[in-house]
Design a protein around this motif. Structure first.
Motif, PDB file in Angstrom:
ATOM      1  N   GLU A 148      -0.669  -4.426 -17.271  1.00 39.41           N
ATOM      2  CA  GLU A 148      -1.361  -5.204 -16.234  1.00 39.41           C
ATOM      3  C   GLU A 148      -0.474  -5.336 -14.992  1.00 39.41           C
ATOM      4  OE1 GLU A 148      -2.840  -8.905 -17.637  1.00 39.41           O
ATOM      5  OE2 GLU A 148      -3.970  -8.005 -19.264  1.00 39.41           O
ATOM      6  N   PHE A 167      -0.292  -2.011 -13.258  1.00 40.07           N
ATOM      7  CA  PHE A 167      -1.536  -1.731 -12.533  1.00 40.07           C
ATOM      8  C   PHE A 167      -1.603  -2.547 -11.240  1.00 40.07           C
ATOM      9  CE2 PHE A 167      -6.158  -2.507 -11.919  1.00 40.07           C
ATOM     10  CZ  PHE A 167      -6.549  -1.198 -11.738  1.00 40.07           C
ATOM     11  N   THR A 168      -1.249  -3.819 -11.354  1.00 45.76           N
ATOM     12  CA  THR A 168      -1.286  -4.681 -10.161  1.00 45.76           C
ATOM     13  C   THR A 168      -0.331  -4.151  -9.096  1.00 45.76           C
ATOM     14  OG1 THR A 168      -1.728  -6.527 -11.635  1.00 45.76           O
ATOM     15  CG2 THR A 168      -1.076  -7.071  -9.399  1.00 45.76           C
ATOM     16  N   PHE A 194      -8.432   1.027 -14.913  1.00 45.32           N
ATOM     17  CA  PHE A 194      -7.675   0.170 -15.828  1.00 45.32           C
ATOM     18  C   PHE A 194      -8.105   0.375 -17.281  1.00 45.32           C
ATOM     19  CE2 PHE A 194      -6.632  -3.850 -17.970  1.00 45.32           C
ATOM     20  CZ  PHE A 194      -5.262  -3.824 -17.764  1.00 45.32           C
ATOM     21  N   GLN A 195      -9.358   0.782 -17.464  1.00 42.87           N
ATOM     22  CA  GLN A 195      -9.831   1.030 -18.830  1.00 42.87           C
ATOM     23  C   GLN A 195      -9.003   2.110 -19.520  1.00 42.87           C
ATOM     24  OE1 GLN A 195     -14.230   1.336 -17.950  1.00 42.87           O
ATOM     25  NE2 GLN A 195     -14.338   0.665 -20.069  1.00 42.87           N
ATOM     26  N   VAL A 232     -14.647   0.510  -4.710  1.00 41.01           N
ATOM     27  CA  VAL A 232     -13.266   0.206  -5.077  1.00 41.01           C
ATOM     28  C   VAL A 232     -13.232  -0.601  -6.371  1.00 41.01           C
ATOM     29  CG1 VAL A 232     -11.235  -1.130  -4.425  1.00 41.01           C
ATOM     30  CG2 VAL A 232     -12.347   0.317  -2.741  1.00 41.01           C
ATOM     31  N   GLN A 233     -14.109  -1.592  -6.454  1.00 37.46           N
ATOM     32  CA  GLN A 233     -14.114  -2.448  -7.642  1.00 37.46           C
ATOM     33  C   GLN A 233     -14.403  -1.632  -8.907  1.00 37.46           C
ATOM     34  OE1 GLN A 233     -13.797  -6.332  -7.672  1.00 37.46           O
ATOM     35  NE2 GLN A 233     -12.999  -5.245  -9.435  1.00 37.46           N
ATOM     36  N   ARG A 253      -2.996  -0.185  -1.610  1.00 38.49           N
ATOM     37  CA  ARG A 253      -4.261  -0.826  -1.259  1.00 38.49           C
ATOM     38  C   ARG A 253      -4.840  -0.288   0.052  1.00 38.49           C
ATOM     39  NH1 ARG A 253      -3.702  -7.050  -0.675  1.00 38.49           N
ATOM     40  NH2 ARG A 253      -2.638  -6.821  -2.641  1.00 38.49           N
ATOM     41  N   LEU A 280     -11.508   0.629  -9.777  1.00 40.43           N
ATOM     42  CA  LEU A 280     -10.386  -0.105 -10.377  1.00 40.43           C
ATOM     43  C   LEU A 280     -10.677  -0.421 -11.845  1.00 40.43           C
ATOM     44  CD1 LEU A 280      -9.412  -2.643  -7.539  1.00 40.43           C
ATOM     45  CD2 LEU A 280      -8.195  -0.577  -8.225  1.00 40.43           C
ATOM     46  N   ILE A 281     -11.907  -0.823 -12.125  1.00 43.61           N
ATOM     47  CA  ILE A 281     -12.271  -1.132 -13.522  1.00 43.61           C
ATOM     48  C   ILE A 281     -12.088   0.102 -14.401  1.00 43.61           C
ATOM     49  CG2 ILE A 281     -14.187  -1.706 -15.052  1.00 43.61           C
ATOM     50  CD1 ILE A 281     -15.313  -3.436 -12.751  1.00 43.61           C
ATOM     51  N   VAL A 297      -1.776  -1.010  -7.421  1.00 44.75           N
ATOM     52  CA  VAL A 297      -2.856  -1.285  -6.463  1.00 44.75           C
ATOM     53  C   VAL A 297      -2.284  -1.912  -5.192  1.00 44.75           C
ATOM     54  CG1 VAL A 297      -5.003  -2.560  -6.083  1.00 44.75           C
ATOM     55  CG2 VAL A 297      -4.566  -1.510  -8.298  1.00 44.75           C
ATOM     56  N   GLN A 298      -1.341  -2.824  -5.365  1.00 48.76           N
ATOM     57  CA  GLN A 298      -0.719  -3.473  -4.196  1.00 48.76           C
ATOM     58  C   GLN A 298      -0.073  -2.421  -3.290  1.00 48.76           C
ATOM     59  OE1 GLN A 298       0.136  -6.903  -3.627  1.00 48.76           O
ATOM     60  NE2 GLN A 298      -0.701  -7.918  -5.432  1.00 48.76           N
ATOM     61  N   LEU A 328      -6.280   3.275  -0.596  1.00 46.48           N
ATOM     62  CA  LEU A 328      -7.486   3.182  -1.411  1.00 46.48           C
ATOM     63  C   LEU A 328      -8.641   2.587  -0.617  1.00 46.48           C
ATOM     64  CD1 LEU A 328      -5.927   1.883  -4.767  1.00 46.48           C
ATOM     65  CD2 LEU A 328      -6.775   4.173  -4.277  1.00 46.48           C
TER      66      LEU A 328
END
Lengths: 308, 168
Positions: B4, B7-8, B44-45, B36-37, B15, B40-41, B11-12, B18
């Motif tokens: 997690e 991943f964070t 992360f999966q 984007v949402q 960003r 991202l989902i 993305v940061q 993206l």
């Protein structure tokens, strides 16, 4: 607009804001989706297992395979522990000749008939017959033997299979005439004969357990109405089979312990399979206590039924 | 470091790239945010399976595929409305110029099909070679060359039309 202009213009396009909340939401949703997928997989597997289980259960209840009597016969030697000094007092089926002569039972109230019939032994593997003949007769496999006994060797004595060339009779009525046999789907008979015992065992498979029950009830009814010889112990009684996995066990027929006279019919049922045993009690066995004699005849039945 | 956290951090760090890719692919802000949402989902999966160092390419691939899929589903629906969010507010000439340029880009990109748009964005925003674009989109090199050429021609026509409109 050339390629460099395009690159410059693309760099000036304002991006979408991606904040921490979007990332958190994405991670939470991804986990939820993973959980949903796992749940679906587990549910699917469980449903599949349930369906398979029900299918297997139905298959088991719908078609009961008839166990091979030879298997059970080898585990239960019907040969009684006979003292060599005790001579047989009735005509026992010989096991020393390739084409033995068998004395078939004629009636429960009479001693085994002395009218012997020639029989032919046939070699080959035992197969389960599917009954498709006339409904008032037993199929051809009923009353025939499947294994040739070539000599009176020890093995032959212990597992002697011989030909039964006559129909089974209960109180003068051939079993093949029983109306309840209409729903018979398969049958197999084998004769266990050694020394002073004679035990014709038939495994009958009916279309359903109700038909099997009806057959047993009919046999009991015939026997109950049958006139009995005063010297014999008339019997329609439960077998001493406590603890064995069978629905019903009865003795139909009669014999007198401690004499050499009598023929006993034993019926055992489990589900839609009925095992019929016709035992001719001869001297050595007749001298044994009744429960012991019962056991010698019923043990093969129980062995078969335990495999059903 | 947990996945997690990784991943964070990823993305940061990316960003802007993206966010801009999504904007270029979709042409309007709301759709770009949805894109984007969802990307991202999905990323992360399967985050643990993504090869280290190729996270951005993986996410970019998801975004382009989602855009093309969405276009396939909605091709018979009404065309997307032009975005009015960045219309000029007439404060200054410089502001007008910047807004004009963005508007031109937005219009030009809307003239392209999603596949053409994806190729143009990968080629000229992410500066991938034609071979890399072909590999990323799963098409042949020739397809990339012809599609990019056709897309640029369309954008030029769209820009000329916009210039004419502005002059008139």
């Amino acid at each position: 607009m050339n390629e460099n202009d395009l690159r410059t213009m693309f760099q000036n396009v304002p991006p979408v804001e991606i904040d921490d909340r979007m990332v958190q939401v994405a991670m939470r949703e991804a986990k939820a989706r993973r959980r949903r997928v796992a749940l679906a997989v587990v549910s699917g597997a469980a449903a599949l297992a349930l369906v398979a289980g029900v299918g297997l259960w139905r298959a088991r209840t719908d078609s009961v395979a008839i166990p091979d009597p030879r298997t059970s016969a080898t585990t239960t030697d019907p040969t009684p522990t006979v003292s060599p000094t005790v001579p047989p007092t009735t005509t026992a089926p010989p096991t020393t000749t390739p084409t033995p002569t068998i004395t078939p039972p004629s009636s429960p109230s009479a001693a085994p008939s002395t009218a012997s019939r020639p029989a032919t032994a046939s070699a080959g593997a035992t197969t389960v017959a599917t009954y498709s003949g006339p409904t008032t007769e037993l199929p051809a496999s009923f009353g025939t033997v499947k294994v040739k006994v070539s000599s009176d060797s020890e093995r032959g004595r212990a597992t002697g299979y011989e030909v039964l060339a006559a129909p089974l009779v209960v109180c003068g009525l051939p079993v093949s005439d029983a109306p309840t046999l209409k729903k018979l789907t398969a049958a197999r008979t084998i004769v266990l004969s050694a020394g002073e015992t004679y035990n014709a065992q038939s495994v009958l498979e009916f279309a359903d357990s109700t038909s099997a029950s009806a057959f047993v009830a009919e046999m009991k009814r015939i026997q109950a109405a049958c006139p009995k010889k005063p010297t014999l112990v008339a019997a329609t009684r439960p077998l001493p089979v406590t603890g064995f996995p069978m629905d019903e066990g009865v003795v139909v027929g009669s014999y007198t312990p401690n004499t050499s006279d009598g023929t006993a019919f034993y019926l055992g049922r489990k589900g839609k399979v009925v095992v019929v045993t016709v035992g001719i009690v001869v001297a050595a066995l007749a001298e044994k206590p009744q429960s012991e004699a019962d056991f010698l005849f019923t043990a093969p039945i129980l062995n078969v039924l335990s495999q059903v | 470091m947990t996945s997690e956290q990784q991943f964070t951090d990823f993305v940061q760090a990316n960003r802007t790239v993206l966010g801009r890719t999504a904007m270029l692919l979709c042409g309007d802000r709301a759709t770009a945010e949805d894109l984007v949402q969802e990307a991202l989902i999905r990323t992360f999966q399967t985050w643990r399976k993504v090869e280290p160092g190729k996270e951005l390419a993986y996410l970019r691939r998801i975004m382009t595929n989602l855009t093309i899929d969405r276009w396939r589903r909605r091709r018979f629906e009404a065309p997307p409305q032009a975005e009015h969010e960045h219309r000029p507010d007439a404060r200054s000439a410089a502001a007008f110029d910047g807004v004009d340029a963005r508007d031109t880009i937005a219009r030009s990109l809307r003239a392209l099909s999603p596949r053409e748009r994806a190729m143009v964005v990968l080629r000229y925003y992410h500066d991938l070679s034609e071979a890399e674009v072909a590999r990323e989109l799963g098409v042949s090199l020739g397809t990339v060359k012809s599609t990019c050429s056709r897309a640029l021609a369309k954008m030029r026509v769209e820009q000329a039309t916009a210039d004419d409109r502005r002059v008139s």
